[in-house]
Structures are given as C-alpha cells and as structure tokens.
Write an enzyme that holds these catalytic residues in place. Sequence first.
Site, PDB file in Angstrom:
ATOM      1  N   HIS A 265       0.836  -1.209   0.000  1.00 37.85           N
ATOM      2  CA  HIS A 265       0.000   0.000   0.000  1.00 37.85           C
ATOM      3  C   HIS A 265       0.874   1.264   0.000  1.00 37.85           C
ATOM      4  O   HIS A 265       0.721   2.141  -0.861  1.00 37.85           O
ATOM      5  CB  HIS A 265      -0.916  -0.014   1.234  1.00 37.85           C
ATOM      6  N   GLU A 266       1.791   1.330   0.953  1.00 38.06           N
ATOM      7  CA  GLU A 266       2.616   2.540   1.062  1.00 38.06           C
ATOM      8  C   GLU A 266       3.560   2.680  -0.134  1.00 38.06           C
ATOM      9  O   GLU A 266       3.822   3.791  -0.599  1.00 38.06           O
ATOM     10  CB  GLU A 266       3.395   2.556   2.382  1.00 38.06           C
ATOM     11  N   HIS A 269       1.765   4.441  -2.797  1.00 34.74           N
ATOM     12  CA  HIS A 269       1.822   5.898  -2.594  1.00 34.74           C
ATOM     13  C   HIS A 269       3.198   6.430  -3.019  1.00 34.74           C
ATOM     14  O   HIS A 269       3.312   7.461  -3.661  1.00 34.74           O
ATOM     15  CB  HIS A 269       1.635   6.239  -1.112  1.00 34.74           C
ATOM     16  N   GLU A 295      -4.691   7.918  -3.081  1.00 31.28           N
ATOM     17  CA  GLU A 295      -5.177   6.650  -2.541  1.00 31.28           C
ATOM     18  C   GLU A 295      -5.477   5.650  -3.661  1.00 31.28           C
ATOM     19  O   GLU A 295      -5.420   4.443  -3.455  1.00 31.28           O
ATOM     20  CB  GLU A 295      -6.416   6.926  -1.678  1.00 31.28           C
TER      21      GLU A 295
HETATM   22 CO    CO Z   1      -3.182   5.274   1.892  1.00 24.95          CO
END
Ligand code: CO
Length: 501
Positions: A265-266, A269, A295
């Site tokens: 997830h990170e 980003h 996101e």
């Molecule tokens: Co996030």
Amino acid sequence: MNSDSIGKFKEELAEIYHLQSALAVLRWDEDVYMPPKGSDIRGKTIASLAGMLHDRFVSPQFSRLVRSAKKELDAGRLDEDNACIVREVWREFSREKKLPTEFVKELAETTSKSVAAWKVAREKKDFKRFAPVLRKVVELERRQAEYLGYKSSPYEALLDIYEPGASLEDLEMTFFELRDFLVPFLGRIMGSKVRIKGLPKKDYPLAAQEEFNRFVAARMGFDFEAGRLDVSVHPFTTNFHSYDVRITTRYDRRDPLSSINSTIHEAGHALYEQGIPNGNFGSPLGEAVSLGIHESQSRLWENIVGRSLDFWKYFYPRLRKRFPGNLDGFSLEDFHRHVNAVKPSLIRTEADEVTYSLHIILRFEIEKGLIEGSLAVEDLPKIWRAKMKEYFGIAVPNDALGVLQDVHWPSGLFGYFPTYALGNLYGAQFYAAAKRDILGLEKEMRSGNLSHLREWLRKNVHAHGKRFLADELIRRTSGEPLNARYFMDYLKEKYSRIYGL
Ligand code: CO
C-alpha cells in the site's frame, strides 16, 4: 507582470516548499526515530516552523506576488506550466485568506483538545463524555464552510479541501450506486458455503519478513536510492521531494501479511511521489493531484495487484522459501483465498476490499448530515448502530468499536473520508485503462514483471503532478469521467470466483 516578477513569485514559492520539506523531515522523525522524551520540544519546534511557513505564505510580499500572478493568469498571459502553478497556488492562497487568523487559532486549539478528549472517551467507551466537544468541532467546521463559501451544501466547501473540484452531487450519486451494489453483494458472499482457511499459525521471523518486504517493494519499482522503508506504529508515506520518499510498515511475528499488505500500500503511494519529475519540486507541478488520486495508487497496488492470483503466482513460492516449513500444505489457491477473505467487521482499518467502501459511505452519510445540520451529534451512536446493522448486518457492542474508532472527526477532518473510497474507484478505473493499453499485463505479472504497469502509471498519472484536476485526469487516461462500474465489475468477477457465487 513581466517574466522577472513571475520568476520572483516562483522563487518565493520554492522557499515555502523548502520549509514544508523541512517540516516533513521533523514529522517523519517524530514517528519513526525520535525517543519518547523528545516529544514535548519537538511539538513546539514543529509548531514554530509551521507558524513561519504560514506567515510566509500570507505575507504582504508574497500576497503581492500571488495577486499579480493571478492577474496574468486571468488575462491568459501564462504558458501552460505557469498557468497550472498559479491556478493551484491561488486555490490554496485564497482559501487561507478567507479564514480569519482568530478562527484558525480557535479551530487548532479546539481540535487539539477534542483529540485529547476523544482518547479518554474511547478508552472509557463513553460517547456522552465526548459529545459536547464534538459539537463544538462540528460548529467550527460549519463556520469554516461559511468562510470558504459553497453553492448548495456547506459540506461541499469541506470536501473541496481534500478533493479539489469534486462535485458533491456526483459523489453522492456514485456512492449510492456503490452502496446499493455492495450491500446485497455482501449478503451473497455471506451466504456462500465456501470456507476459507486461515494462514498457518507459525512464527514468521522479522528479519525474513523485512527482507521479503524490501524484495516486493523493489520489484514494484520503489527506488531505494531515493527512499527508505522503516517501521512505525501506523504505516504511512511521506516525501521531502521525489528523490527522498519515506515509507513505513509494521511487523507481526504471527502474520507476515500485516507488513506485506501495508508495504505494498505505502509503496503504491511512494511510486506516485517518486514518479513526479524531481525538477518540478517547489511548485504544484511537483505535487500529487488529490488525496483520492493518491489513494487510488496505493489501493491499486495493494488490492488489485497485491491480492491477485497473478501477482502471487510469482511471489508466493518466494514467500514460502523464506519461511521454511511454515506454509507446507497451504497451496497458492489457499493463500489467494486467504488474502481475499471477506468478513464484515466493526473496524474500518481492518476491513476487507468488499466492505471497506461501505465503512466510508456510512461515515460520508453521517458527516454530511452533521455539517448540513440534518443530524445531531447526540444521535450519532444510535445512527451508527442502525447503519452498521443495515449495511453489514452486525451489532455494535460499544462506541469504542463504533462511532469513536476514528481520529478524523475529533481532528476536524470533515470531508476527508470520501477520498478513501474514491481511491478504490479511481484505482479500478486506472487499472482497467492500463489493461486495455498494455498487452499481456497479467502474463507479465505472473512472471514478476511489474514494470509495464508502473511505467504506465508514471506516464499517465504520476508525471503530471497537479497539472490536471482529478476529473480531467481520469477522463484523459480512461476516456470517461469517474465511473463506479469498473470497481463493481472488478469485485463481482473476483469474488464471485472466490466464493462460488
Ligand atoms: Co493510503
């Protein structure tokens, strides 16, 4: 304005970004490395630097430069890059200018008290204790909306802070369409006879987990020469500029997926931040479009890619090898079903891909009602329970596991929640477009090659910075405005297969 003064404007602007960058380093350090006793003075250091930053932004000198740049923009005398820079700085600047200093101070003090009161109330599972403070925050948020201005609902003004240019009317229609799909779809999944096996309960040594996380992030294209992976209580991403992007994860000895999912997830980003041309640092062209688009990158990687069978076909054998014996007898298919298990839960941050957006829609409906004045703060626990029953079919045992679980409302972040669900929707739509454009995308993924997808995202999303608003960006890359169909079709196909629907 001649080129000298636009040059002066950009110089001043770059100074502001340097201060911001320094502030980000201090905040990152606070969460990752700082010893506990450092917290008091660090808080004051950050406050004083944040004050300098704000003063600089609204100083008479910078105000003059911004205003004359805006005149140039309105007269159509700027090239495309400068036009984007001035448009975006003006958006921020005029918002700051609309809020009286006294009000900003009152809001900061109130929310800081409110977060402290919320912590106690959550611990004691006692909403009543928190209600008067929250009422004050809601009142200030409504005042903020009045200062900022709006067309038909004060909530529009708040939403616009986090998702610039988003239309509340469109958002509401999209969310309702999504809700009306998700609730019955979840019911069908819950009615399925398929039982999903849990991951074997073994010890997964942290060193091997860390090594695997770094391996996955590197495969995704996270540049360790321009970033770091560290540990923090709550995983997050921050960037000082595109050549220095920091991500964090957290490790659980009993469950390697906790760190893997948050790292993916990170890193999603982070790829966005690393994908912005470094030469654009110091202006909005060097920044991400919005929270929703940000996101979309993390969720595309975490869920659509990082919970797919194609992805794990390559990575699962490598995961097993790092934990000898732990995953014997647990097949790739078992693993794939496990990472996609659906279970309605009380807590948003623990939600699976199918129920997550419902948690958001519930919060959106409530916060919009609070800001518009159609819901009262004291009725929140009752409304929360009713909606949890209606959407998830589960009962809320206490307010700590219900309305008191998130820090957003105590912090005054009304209008923020929708960006999480928007991320799911934008992510699915970007992915569908990438699949159309890239021949054999999934075949590449099965052999561990993620570079085609990353380069597609870089070219179509990351490289633009704030050049386009979210709505224009999605039209340009996918050929149409935001459409919840992509996300719904994706869920339908994937989960129908997993649950034999
Ligand atoms: Co996030």
